[in-house]
Design an enzyme around this catalytic site. Structure first.
Site, PDB file in Angstrom:
ATOM      1  N   GLU A  24      35.066  38.197  43.178  1.00 22.96           N
ATOM      2  CA  GLU A  24      34.077  39.284  43.102  1.00 22.96           C
ATOM      3  C   GLU A  24      32.747  38.819  43.664  1.00 22.96           C
ATOM      4  O   GLU A  24      32.327  37.675  43.469  1.00 22.96           O
ATOM      5  CB  GLU A  24      33.917  39.818  41.692  1.00 22.96           C
ATOM      6  CG  GLU A  24      33.532  38.856  40.604  1.00 22.96           C
ATOM      7  CD  GLU A  24      33.271  39.587  39.284  1.00 22.96           C
ATOM      8  OE1 GLU A  24      32.600  40.639  39.314  1.00 22.96           O
ATOM      9  OE2 GLU A  24      33.741  39.114  38.238  1.00 22.96           O
ATOM     10  N   SER A  68      30.051  45.190  33.839  1.00 25.76           N
ATOM     11  CA  SER A  68      29.318  45.435  35.081  1.00 25.76           C
ATOM     12  C   SER A  68      27.853  45.768  34.777  1.00 25.76           C
ATOM     13  O   SER A  68      27.168  44.965  34.135  1.00 25.76           O
ATOM     14  CB  SER A  68      30.027  46.526  35.892  1.00 25.76           C
ATOM     15  OG  SER A  68      29.550  46.567  37.215  1.00 25.76           O
ATOM     16  N   HIS A  96      36.488  42.068  40.000  1.00 24.15           N
ATOM     17  CA  HIS A  96      35.412  42.598  39.161  1.00 24.15           C
ATOM     18  C   HIS A  96      35.975  43.345  37.950  1.00 24.15           C
ATOM     19  O   HIS A  96      36.881  44.169  38.089  1.00 24.15           O
ATOM     20  CB  HIS A  96      34.572  43.543  40.028  1.00 24.15           C
ATOM     21  CG  HIS A  96      33.360  44.104  39.357  1.00 24.15           C
ATOM     22  ND1 HIS A  96      32.333  43.316  38.914  1.00 24.15           N
ATOM     23  CD2 HIS A  96      33.001  45.384  39.074  1.00 24.15           C
ATOM     24  CE1 HIS A  96      31.386  44.075  38.377  1.00 24.15           C
ATOM     25  NE2 HIS A  96      31.782  45.328  38.459  1.00 24.15           N
TER      26      HIS A  96
END
Length: 302
Positions: A237, A143, A267
Site C-alpha cells: 500500500e 484509513s 490497504h
C-alpha cells in the site's frame, strides 16, 4: 498464511478497481451498492443512534455482554463511506474485544470540509464520556478513520479531556501532504490507491487549510500523552509510510506503540477477513491488544 489467497485478493481488487475518477456522488453511490451487496452476519445488530448530536451506528454481537465500548471511525478519505457501511469490519473489532462498537457518522467533505470531521469526532467522544469511564473506551478506525482516531485523541488531550484506554489504527491515512516515500515505491504494488487518485480528495477535505496541520495529518502532531496504540498496515500500500512515520512520531513522544506490518497485503487488508488468513490473524492481534489494555485499566481502577 497463503500466498495464493494474497494473489487472489490482489487480482480481485485490480479487476474491480474503484472509479476514483468519478465524481464524489457517484463514488458514494457505488460504495453504498458494494456494501449493501455484503449483508452482515445474523448475529450482528446495527442500530441508528446519536452521540453529542452526531449520528452513530451502534453495533452489537449476539452472545457478547459488552463491558467496554469501541468508538469507531470509518474510512473513505473523509469524502465517502459512512458509519453503517463500516459495520462489517467494525463488528469484527467488537467481537474480538468483547465490546459494543459505536461507529461515528461524521460529516463528509467537500460539503463539510475540515474541521467538520474532527469536530464531530470530539463531540461524539465528549458525549460518550458522560456515561462511560474513559478506561472502558478504546478507539479504532481504518484509513482516514485510523488517522481520525489519533487526531481525536490529540484534540481531546488539548481540550483537557481524559483519554481512552488504547487505540487501533488500520492503514492510517495520516499524511494528507502525500509526502510518504511509499507513495512512489509502492505505486505498482498497491491495487487500490495512488497519489493521483488521492490528491483531489485532499483538496476536498482541506479546502485551503494547510494539509500539514496536526489534526489533518497526525504524523505532524505532538502525540505526547496518548494511550497505547497499535498500528497495522500492509506492505502493498502506498500509505505504508504513513503507518511507519505515525508509529515513529508516537514512539518519539514516549507513547507505547506497536507497529504491526503484514507483508504482501493491501490497504485495510483486515476488511478481507473472510478470504484472507492474514486479515483474521491481524484482527485477532489487535483484539488481544485492546482487550489487554481495557482489562489493565479495569484492574487499576476497579
Amino acid at each position: 498464511m497463503s500466498i495464493e489467497q494474497r494473489e487472489n485478493l490482489d487480482a480481485i481488487l485490480r479487476q474491480s478497481a474503484f472509479p476514483f475518477e468519478a465524481d464524489v456522488s457517484e463514488q458514494r453511490r457505488l460504495l453504498a451498492e458494494l456494501s449493501s451487496a455484503q449483508p452482515l452476519p445474523a448475529e450482528i445488530t446495527v442500530t441508528a443512534a446519536a452521540l453529542g448530536g452526531v449520528p452513530t451506528a451502534e453495533i452489537t454481537v449476539d452472545g457478547i455482554e459488552p463491558r467496554h465500548v469501541v468508538l469507531y471511525f470509518h474510512g473513505g478519505v473523509y469524502v465517502i463511506g459512512d458509519a453503517f457501511q463500516a459495520a462489517g469490519l467494525a463488528s469484527q473489532v467488537g467481537r474480538r474485544t468483547r465490546a459494543k462498537v459505536i461507529s461515528v457518522d461524521y460529516r463528509l467533505a467537500p460539503e463539510h470540509p475540515y474541521p467538520a470531521a474532527v469536530d464531530d469526532a470530539l463531540a461524539a467522544y465528549e458525549a460518550l464520556l458522560r456515561g462511560t469511564a474513559p478506561s472502558d473506551i478504546a478507539f479504532a478506525g481504518e484509513s482516514a478513520g485510523g488517522a481520525l482516531a489519533v487526531a481525536t485523541m490529540v484534540n481531546a488531550r488539548d481540550h483537557g479531556l481524559p483519554l481512552p484506554a488504547a487505540a487501533f489504527a488500520m492503514s492510517p491515512y495520516a499524511d494528507l501532504t502525500l509526502s510518504g516515500a511509499t507513495m512512489d515505491t509502492k505505486r505498482d504494488a498497491d491495487p487500490l490507491l495512488s497519489r493521483e487518485n488521492l490528491q483531489p480528495r485532499v483538496t476536498d477535505y482541506t479546502a485551503g487549510q494547510d494539509a500539514a496541520l496536526g489534526l489533518i495529518s497526525p504524523i505532524f502532531a505532538d502525540l505526547s500523552g496518548l494511550p497505547p496504540l497499535i498500528i497495522q498496515a500492509g506492505t502493498h500500500e502506498v500509505l505504508l509510510d504513513d503507518a511507519v512515520r505515525l508509529a515513529r512520531q508516537a514512539a518519539t513522544a514516549d507513547v507505547q506503540v506497536t507497529l504491526d506490518i503484514t507483508p504482501g497485503v493491501p490497504h485495510v487488508f483486515q476488511a478481507y477477513y473472510p478470504i484472507l488468513d492474514e486479515a483474521a490473524a491481524a484482527l485477532d492481534r489487535a483484539g488481544q491488544f485492546l482487550s489487554a489494555h481495557l482489562a489493565v485499566t479495569e484492574r487499576v481502577t476497579g
